[in-house]
Design an enzyme around this catalytic site. Structure first.
Site, short mmCIF file in Angstrom:
data_model
loop_
_atom_site.label_atom_id
_atom_site.label_comp_id
_atom_site.label_asym_id
_atom_site.label_seq_id
_atom_site.Cartn_x
_atom_site.Cartn_y
_atom_site.Cartn_z
N ASP A 54 -8.08 -2.96 10.39
CA ASP A 54 -8.51 -3.99 9.44
C ASP A 54 -8.97 -5.28 10.14
O ASP A 54 -9.38 -6.23 9.49
CB ASP A 54 -7.37 -4.27 8.44
CG ASP A 54 -7.87 -4.63 7.06
OD1 ASP A 54 -9.05 -4.34 6.76
OD2 ASP A 54 -7.09 -5.21 6.27
N ARG A 83 -10.56 -11.38 1.65
CA ARG A 83 -11.35 -12.48 1.08
C ARG A 83 -10.61 -13.80 1.18
O ARG A 83 -11.23 -14.86 1.25
CB ARG A 83 -11.74 -12.13 -0.37
CG ARG A 83 -10.56 -11.93 -1.29
CD ARG A 83 -10.92 -11.12 -2.54
NE ARG A 83 -10.90 -9.68 -2.30
CZ ARG A 83 -11.16 -8.75 -3.22
NH1 ARG A 83 -11.48 -9.11 -4.45
NH2 ARG A 83 -11.12 -7.47 -2.92
N ASP A 104 -2.96 -7.51 -1.79
CA ASP A 104 -3.70 -6.57 -0.94
C ASP A 104 -5.19 -6.95 -0.87
O ASP A 104 -5.92 -6.39 -0.07
CB ASP A 104 -3.52 -5.15 -1.48
CG ASP A 104 -3.90 -4.09 -0.46
OD1 ASP A 104 -4.12 -4.45 0.71
OD2 ASP A 104 -3.95 -2.90 -0.85
N LYS A 159 0.84 -1.20 0.00
CA LYS A 159 0.00 0.00 0.00
C LYS A 159 0.87 1.25 0.00
O LYS A 159 1.99 1.21 0.50
CB LYS A 159 -0.87 0.02 1.27
CG LYS A 159 -2.04 -0.93 1.26
CD LYS A 159 -2.91 -0.71 2.49
CE LYS A 159 -4.08 -1.67 2.50
NZ LYS A 159 -5.03 -1.50 1.38
N1 BES Z 1 -8.37 -3.53 4.13
C1 BES Z 1 -8.44 -3.14 2.77
C2 BES Z 1 -9.71 -2.35 2.44
C3 BES Z 1 -9.75 -0.94 2.90
C4 BES Z 1 -9.04 0.05 2.26
C5 BES Z 1 -10.58 -0.58 3.94
C6 BES Z 1 -9.12 1.36 2.68
C7 BES Z 1 -10.68 0.74 4.34
C8 BES Z 1 -9.94 1.72 3.72
C9 BES Z 1 -8.44 -4.38 1.87
O1 BES Z 1 -7.68 -5.43 2.33
C10 BES Z 1 -7.85 -3.95 0.57
O2 BES Z 1 -6.70 -3.60 0.56
N2 BES Z 1 -8.64 -3.99 -0.49
C11 BES Z 1 -8.18 -3.59 -1.77
C12 BES Z 1 -8.71 -4.56 -2.78
C13 BES Z 1 -8.10 -4.41 -4.14
C14 BES Z 1 -6.65 -4.78 -4.12
C15 BES Z 1 -8.86 -5.28 -5.11
C16 BES Z 1 -8.70 -2.18 -2.03
O3 BES Z 1 -9.82 -1.88 -1.63
O4 BES Z 1 -7.96 -1.39 -2.59
ZN ZN Z 2 -7.43 -5.55 4.30
MN MN Z 3 -5.67 -5.27 1.73
#
Ligand code: BES
Ligand code: ZN
Ligand code: MN
Length: 480
Positions: free
Chosen positions: A276, A339, A335, A265
């Site tokens: 998270d 899931r 990331d 990230k």
């Molecule tokens: N924990 C994050 C989702 C998240 C991001 C929650 C920002 C709250 C604020 C999750 O694990 C994640 O990183 N999701 C990615 C998915 C993508 C790689 C398909 C996302 O949302 O960018």
């Molecule tokens: Zn996450």
């Molecule tokens: Mn993530």
């Protein structure tokens, strides 16, 4: 805080009264005759007291027998629980800074079900007493509730103790969310769950370590923790007081920190990824509330706990893993790890023959983009179940908004290299994530709540919200 019934022979340091902009005259009913009443009439005609949502007026004088605090709630016909809570919360922030120890709060004029409005009031009051650092300045000790006479003492006391149990569950979830990831790791969450077992005889906790998960073939969950020194944990919290009744199973995403893994990230705001694990935190909070209420329903909580780090053993984009269900997964983005831990927990929980499965996860930034921070995203393969969840959202003001699960979204997670891949295309990311989870729960009544936008607050009030504990406790209470 001690809660009592309002006693008109007693004096309270402050009397909280709700006002509606289209029903201002009703204030006269509740204030003392004489100077207070005259001044209030004047304040209304001078438009100092307006009853508008967001308007608050303190009225105190040594001429009065009592001091008043008016909270505007807007139009009476448009009153909602979340509107009520929002205004009460803002008022409490002020009231908690006054050096007073007793308040009364008049709930008689609100035309919301007794239980729901008492519940909402107590939860806001208890939430206002929470501070992660333990530095609350409030000196409030007694809160007297003025309610319509429909509740006898026994019902009143039951409502109070249930509301306190829910509040404690919410504040527990907040505390867990706010705890930094150098303390709150998977082992810590497992220990927190274990603590419930000590306090409540009705709760049993089992903790599976990585070795046990390996023998269950949870290749997807374990692929997330393999880049971290912190071992993953699968925690099972059982509260099953009723014999031979299929349980409601609550599954929580427990990523105690999400760096993104090798798909790292960006640094800005990465600290927020300590939240998270909020799905898992909400499950712990809800299980605690159920036990504290002595609820007559069977509930099982499952926490899928891991830390997502980019260590030397971390998953590489393109790696293929086999989940417990046998479904193979091509991990295109490390990331999208939530899931990956949830799918194995969802497969695992089927052994409890669930009546309903609900999973809670801070799953996608896309959910936050699409819905903002007010409702949680709701996804389900059962209209019966999603209606029940919407009903609980209405009861509690812990809002949800349903999004569709068309076949097209499932088509987006097809790949040449495995049964499915862990990300979809550029658009609708909250839904392709839900479609991924739905692939593992085809034969179950299942719903998923994406709480990425609702589990924590940013800005000045930064911190965990404890959502959706209120929704979940209502769900288990109303679906016995
Ligand atoms: N924990 C994050 C989702 C998240 C991001 C929650 C920002 C709250 C604020 C999750 O694990 C994640 O990183 N999701 C990615 C998915 C993508 C790689 C398909 C996302 O949302 O960018
Ligand atoms: Zn996450
Ligand atoms: Mn993530």
């Amino acid at each position: 805080m001690k809660y009592t019934k309002f006693d008109k022979s007693k004096k309270y340091d402050l009397n909280i009264i709700f006002v509606f902009e289209d029903n201002l005259a009703s204030i006269n009913r509740v204030v003392d005759k004489g100077p207070a009443s005259d001044d209030i009439k004047m304040s209304i005609s001078n438009k100092v007291i307006t009853g508008k949502s967001g308007a608050r007026n303190m009225l105190a004088s040594k001429m009065y027998d009592n001091s008043y605090y008016f909270i505007g709630l807007g139009k009476k016909s448009e009153l909602t629980i979340q509107g009520f809570e929002k205004n009460l919360k803002a008022a409490l922030k002020e009231i908690n800074s006054y050096k007073i120890s007793t308040v009364s709060i008049d709930l008689t004029n609100l035309k919301i079900k007794n239980f729901d409005i008492i519940n909402a009031s107590i939860i806001e009051i208890e939430k206002s007493q929470y501070s992660y650092k333990g530095t609350t300045t409030s000196e409030l000790k007694i809160c007297a509730l003025k309610i319509s006479s429909a509740l006898n003492d026994r019902q009143f006391n039951k409502t109070i103790s249930e509301s306190i149990a829910v509040s404690n569950g919410i504040n527990k979830a907040r505390m867990l969310g706010d705890t930094p990831s150098n303390i709150c790791n998977p082992t810590f969450l497992a220990k927190e769950a274990k603590k419930l077992e000590k306090i409540h005889k009705s709760i049993k906790v089992e903790i599976l370590d990585e070795k046990q998960m390996r023998s269950l073939k949870m290749g997807s969950l374990l692929s997330v923790s393999q880049g971290s020194k912190q071992p993953a944990k699968l925690v099972i919290i059982k509260y099953t007081p009723i014999k031979k009744k299929q349980p409601i199973v609550l599954v929580g995403k427990g990523i105690t920190f999400d760096t993104g893994g090798i798909s790292l990230k960006p640094s800005a705001n990465m600290d927020e990824m300590k939240y998270d694990m909020s799905g898992a935190g909400s499950v712990i909070g809800t299980m605690q509330a159920c036990a504290e209420m002595n609820l007559k329903n069977n509930v099982i909580g499952i926490l899928a706990c891991a830390e997502n780090m980019p260590g030397s053993q971390a998953t590489r984009p393109g790696d293929v893993v086999t989940s417990m269900s046998g479904i193979t997964i091509e991990i295109l983005n490390t990331d999208a790890e939530g899931r990956l831990v949830l799918c194995d927990a969802l497969t695992f929980c089927k052994k409890y023959k669930p009546r309903y499965i609900l999973d809670m996860a801070t799953l996608t930034g896309a959910c936050l983009v699409g819905l903002g921070k007010y409702p949680s995203g709701l996804f389900s393969n059962s209209s019966e179940l999603s209606s029940k969840i919407k009903k609980s959202a209405d009861n509690t003001g812990d809002r949800v908004w349903e999004l569709p699960l068309y076949q097209d979204y499932f088509d987006e997670i097809k790949t040449n290299f495995a049964d499915i891949q862990n990300i979809g295309g550029r658009y609708g990311g909250a839904i392709t994530a839900a479609a991924f989870l739905a692939t593992f729960t085809k034969d179950q009544k299942w719903a998923h709540l994406d709480i990425a936008g609702t589990a924590w607050e940013i800005g000045q009030d930064k911190g965990s919200t404890g959502r959706p504990v209120k929704l979940l406790t209502d769900f288990v209470m109303t679906n016995k």
